[in-house]
Design an enzyme around this catalytic site. Structure first.
Site, PDB file in Angstrom:
ATOM      1  N   GLU A 113       0.818  -1.199   0.000  1.00 29.13           N
ATOM      2  CA  GLU A 113       0.000   0.000   0.000  1.00 29.13           C
ATOM      3  C   GLU A 113       0.860   1.261   0.000  1.00 29.13           C
ATOM      4  O   GLU A 113       1.967   1.284   0.536  1.00 29.13           O
ATOM      5  CB  GLU A 113      -0.922   0.002   1.222  1.00 29.13           C
ATOM      6  CG  GLU A 113      -2.024  -1.027   1.051  1.00 29.13           C
ATOM      7  CD  GLU A 113      -3.051  -1.006   2.164  1.00 29.13           C
ATOM      8  OE1 GLU A 113      -4.203  -1.381   1.886  1.00 29.13           O
ATOM      9  OE2 GLU A 113      -2.724  -0.621   3.300  1.00 29.13           O
ATOM     10  N   CYS A 126       3.437   8.509   1.428  1.00 24.60           N
ATOM     11  CA  CYS A 126       4.009   7.524   2.351  1.00 24.60           C
ATOM     12  C   CYS A 126       4.237   6.237   1.565  1.00 24.60           C
ATOM     13  O   CYS A 126       3.294   5.610   1.089  1.00 24.60           O
ATOM     14  CB  CYS A 126       3.041   7.313   3.515  1.00 24.60           C
ATOM     15  SG  CYS A 126       3.632   6.138   4.737  1.00 24.60           S
ATOM     16  N   CYS A 133       6.751  -7.198   7.004  1.00 29.58           N
ATOM     17  CA  CYS A 133       7.809  -6.633   7.836  1.00 29.58           C
ATOM     18  C   CYS A 133       8.330  -7.709   8.780  1.00 29.58           C
ATOM     19  O   CYS A 133       7.576  -8.594   9.183  1.00 29.58           O
ATOM     20  CB  CYS A 133       7.262  -5.458   8.649  1.00 29.58           C
ATOM     21  SG  CYS A 133       8.527  -4.434   9.419  1.00 29.58           S
ATOM     22  N   CYS A 137       6.848  -5.154  15.691  1.00 30.61           N
ATOM     23  CA  CYS A 137       6.546  -4.190  16.746  1.00 30.61           C
ATOM     24  C   CYS A 137       5.137  -4.489  17.258  1.00 30.61           C
ATOM     25  O   CYS A 137       4.206  -4.706  16.472  1.00 30.61           O
ATOM     26  CB  CYS A 137       6.643  -2.772  16.199  1.00 30.61           C
ATOM     27  SG  CYS A 137       8.316  -2.386  15.640  1.00 30.61           S
ATOM     28  N   CYS A 140       2.012  -2.443  16.139  1.00 27.81           N
ATOM     29  CA  CYS A 140       1.864  -2.167  14.701  1.00 27.81           C
ATOM     30  C   CYS A 140       1.153  -3.315  14.021  1.00 27.81           C
ATOM     31  O   CYS A 140       1.585  -4.467  14.119  1.00 27.81           O
ATOM     32  CB  CYS A 140       3.244  -1.960  14.069  1.00 27.81           C
ATOM     33  SG  CYS A 140       3.163  -1.625  12.297  1.00 27.81           S
ATOM     34  N   GLY A 188       7.168  -2.033   6.021  1.00 30.90           N
ATOM     35  CA  GLY A 188       8.536  -2.523   5.937  1.00 30.90           C
ATOM     36  C   GLY A 188       9.558  -1.655   6.637  1.00 30.90           C
ATOM     37  O   GLY A 188       9.263  -0.548   7.083  1.00 30.90           O
ATOM     38  N   GLU A 189      10.759  -2.178   6.755  1.00 32.23           N
ATOM     39  CA  GLU A 189      11.871  -1.459   7.368  1.00 32.23           C
ATOM     40  C   GLU A 189      12.843  -1.084   6.244  1.00 32.23           C
ATOM     41  O   GLU A 189      13.562  -1.947   5.725  1.00 32.23           O
ATOM     42  CB  GLU A 189      12.542  -2.345   8.428  1.00 32.23           C
ATOM     43  CG  GLU A 189      13.873  -1.841   8.954  1.00 32.23           C
ATOM     44  CD  GLU A 189      13.862  -0.384   9.425  1.00 32.23           C
ATOM     45  OE1 GLU A 189      13.006  -0.002  10.238  1.00 32.23           O
ATOM     46  OE2 GLU A 189      14.729   0.382   8.948  1.00 32.23           O
ATOM     47  N   SER A 220      12.325   6.569   7.606  1.00 35.70           N
ATOM     48  CA  SER A 220      12.038   6.208   8.992  1.00 35.70           C
ATOM     49  C   SER A 220      12.559   4.811   9.293  1.00 35.70           C
ATOM     50  O   SER A 220      12.325   3.873   8.533  1.00 35.70           O
ATOM     51  CB  SER A 220      10.524   6.259   9.231  1.00 35.70           C
ATOM     52  OG  SER A 220      10.238   5.932  10.572  1.00 35.70           O
ATOM     53  N   SER A 242      11.860   5.582  14.968  1.00 39.24           N
ATOM     54  CA  SER A 242      10.696   5.140  15.738  1.00 39.24           C
ATOM     55  C   SER A 242      11.179   4.758  17.129  1.00 39.24           C
ATOM     56  O   SER A 242      11.508   3.609  17.392  1.00 39.24           O
ATOM     57  CB  SER A 242      10.030   3.955  15.041  1.00 39.24           C
ATOM     58  OG  SER A 242       9.471   4.385  13.821  1.00 39.24           O
ATOM     59  N   LEU A 243      11.205   5.734  18.019  1.00 39.18           N
ATOM     60  CA  LEU A 243      11.779   5.513  19.351  1.00 39.18           C
ATOM     61  C   LEU A 243      10.763   4.816  20.271  1.00 39.18           C
ATOM     62  O   LEU A 243      10.992   3.736  20.770  1.00 39.18           O
ATOM     63  CB  LEU A 243      12.236   6.849  19.939  1.00 39.18           C
ATOM     64  CG  LEU A 243      13.001   6.750  21.255  1.00 39.18           C
ATOM     65  CD1 LEU A 243      14.308   5.996  21.092  1.00 39.18           C
ATOM     66  CD2 LEU A 243      13.256   8.139  21.839  1.00 39.18           C
ATOM     67  N   HIS A 244       9.663   5.484  20.528  1.00 42.64           N
ATOM     68  CA  HIS A 244       8.498   4.903  21.216  1.00 42.64           C
ATOM     69  C   HIS A 244       8.675   4.568  22.694  1.00 42.64           C
ATOM     70  O   HIS A 244       7.685   4.249  23.360  1.00 42.64           O
ATOM     71  CB  HIS A 244       7.970   3.650  20.504  1.00 42.64           C
ATOM     72  CG  HIS A 244       7.605   3.866  19.063  1.00 42.64           C
ATOM     73  ND1 HIS A 244       6.935   4.978  18.622  1.00 42.64           N
ATOM     74  CD2 HIS A 244       7.823   3.120  17.957  1.00 42.64           C
ATOM     75  CE1 HIS A 244       6.762   4.892  17.321  1.00 42.64           C
ATOM     76  NE2 HIS A 244       7.281   3.781  16.891  1.00 42.64           N
ATOM     77  N   ASN A 321      -2.961   4.225  16.965  1.00 50.94           N
ATOM     78  CA  ASN A 321      -4.104   3.864  16.119  1.00 50.94           C
ATOM     79  C   ASN A 321      -4.494   2.433  16.419  1.00 50.94           C
ATOM     80  O   ASN A 321      -3.722   1.513  16.147  1.00 50.94           O
ATOM     81  CB  ASN A 321      -3.734   3.990  14.638  1.00 50.94           C
ATOM     82  CG  ASN A 321      -3.496   5.429  14.246  1.00 50.94           C
ATOM     83  OD1 ASN A 321      -4.333   6.299  14.490  1.00 50.94           O
ATOM     84  ND2 ASN A 321      -2.347   5.695  13.652  1.00 50.94           N
ATOM     85  N   CYS A 364      -0.946   5.428  10.505  1.00 41.67           N
ATOM     86  CA  CYS A 364       0.301   4.743  10.875  1.00 41.67           C
ATOM     87  C   CYS A 364       0.020   3.372  11.446  1.00 41.67           C
ATOM     88  O   CYS A 364      -0.784   3.218  12.357  1.00 41.67           O
ATOM     89  CB  CYS A 364       1.058   5.519  11.942  1.00 41.67           C
ATOM     90  SG  CYS A 364       1.542   7.142  11.461  1.00 41.67           S
TER      91      CYS A 364
END
Ligand code: SAH
Length: 381
Positions: A113, A126, A133, A137, A140, A188-189, A220, A242-244, A321, A364
């Site tokens: 997507e 985006c 992936c 996470c 996610c 994906g990364e 990112s 992406s610290l989080h 989300n 996201c």
């Protein structure tokens, strides 16, 4: 596929589409080599590459017939050997807030997507870098899908070209563009697909084609530390991390990659990120998860860390989300506000991001999940 076949159904017999080499995604050097193999003389190669590059990436044509600066004979020859592809659009959705999402089918049937987010002063595309992936996470939804494969340069650039087709953005206008920014924040990364992402972004930045400035592109990463320096040196785009979480035990839980590369190593790599100066701050993404990472102590530690590592930073607070079965809830709005205020008051920008495109599952962490679910229920029915 069918439209390409129609465009190319000239009098000349054509090789089956699958055998034709896609020109999209080739570097200038690869394009020159491909043309050289077809007999284009060495001394004409530079000129031919320049002409074709202009048609493909500045004008956005998908048919060689339209390349009027090239002789008819050569156009016929090119269209017998090559194609100028786009990913196939399976569905195109528009959110009530104007966000658009495309589900794309690739040549091998895999799907990814791409999301377009219009804002007042910009429009952000985006882009995905992988099918699925590997990172898992926990918050996610994309991470609940397994990794299928890396995207090729053609498939990454193809997302940008498809979106420009859809938004009517050819030829490349210098002003009034709708797509002003690109973020490698889809599925994906990107740093696990470094070479292809690098090649794709160099094509997107090339001044004779799409010509998007490196200052308007952000990659990112969840924190693939060993690739971060190369990202700065060889791609030279803005970095988002992406610290989080600010404690290793919490980050180990929500971003399992942290078990490999700890917060300290990650922040050290950010500090050393080539070109990280005030003009180019690093963005830290921070998803707000109720009672997991959203306390004032967390905010305090975040400020302390960014200061201790002396990182020119801004923080994006992303309200979580939700998705069905997610093990977290979004923080209360008042908690998010207090967190944001705390960080702002210490001189670090920390806006709360408004979720975009939630009604079409384009926000996201929501990518592809809906279409995968739909497909499953369709087959079950
Ligand atoms: N793998 C890269 C690129 C993906 S970017 C990375 O991790 O940075 C997608 C962004 O959305 C990441 O910051 C991710 O952490 C965030 N995200 C994922 N799921 C989310 C969710 N449910 N709510 C809010 N943000 C989410």
């Amino acid at each position: 596929m069918s439209s390409l076949a129609i465009e190319q159904s000239e009098s000349m017999p054509s090789a089956p589409l699958a055998e034709k080499r896609d020109l999209v995604g080739l570097s200038r050097e690869e394009l020159a080599a491909a043309l050289g193999e077809t007999g284009v003389p060495e001394k004409a190669l530079n000129m031919r590459v320049r002409q074709i590059w202009h048609w493909v990436y500045y004008r956005g044509v998908t048919s060689f017939d339209l390349m009027t600066t090239i002789s008819k004979d050569m156009r016929d020859d090119l269209s017998e050997r090559f194609r100028i592809s786009r990913p196939e659009i399976v569905t195109a959705q528009v959110s009530s807030d104007g966000t658009r999402k495309w589900l794309l089918r690739l040549a091998d049937g895999q799907e990814v997507e791409t999301v377009f987010i219009p804002e007042e002063d910009r429009g952000t595309l985006c882009v995905s870098s992988q099918v699925g992936c590997t990172l898992n996470c926990r918050f996610c939804h994309t991470g609940t899908q397994r990794l299928v494969r890396n995207l090729t340069p053609a498939e990454i650039v193809g997302q940008v070209m498809m979106a420009r087709d859809e938004l009517g953005e050819w030829p490349s206008p210098p002003d009034g563009r709708q797509i002003t920014n690109i973020v490698m924040m889809g599925m994906g990364e990107p740093l696990y697909n470094f070479d292809n992402v690098k090649q794709a972004l160099h094509i997107v930045m090339d001044g004779d084609g799409i010509a998007l400035s490196k200052r308007r592109i952000t990659l990112s990463t969840a924190g693939v530390v060993p690739m971060m320096a190369r990202c700065g040196e060889e791609i030279d785009v803005n970095l988002a991390v992406s610290l989080h979480a600010v404690r290793n035990d919490i980050r180990d839980e929500i971003v399992p990659l942290n078990r490999k590369y700890k917060i300290e190593e990650l922040l050290e790599a950010c500090r050393a990120y080539p070109g990280a100066k005030n003009a180019r701050r690093i963005t830290f993404e921070y998803v707000m998860l109720k009672d997991r990472n959203d306390s004032l102590d967390d905010a305090k530690e975040l400020v302390r860390l960014l200061r201790a590592y002396d990182i020119p930073a801004k923080v994006n607070l992303i309200p979580f989300n939700p998705w069905p079965g997610a093990p977290y809830e979004c923080s209360d709005p008042a908690t998010v506000k207090a967190f944001s205020d705390y960080v702002f008051e210490r001189g670090i920008s920390a806006p709360v991001r408004t979720p975009r495109g939630q009604d079409i599952m384009a926000a996201c962490g929501q990518l592809k999940s809906a279409s995968v679910k739909l497909r499953r229920s369709e087959t079950a029915a």
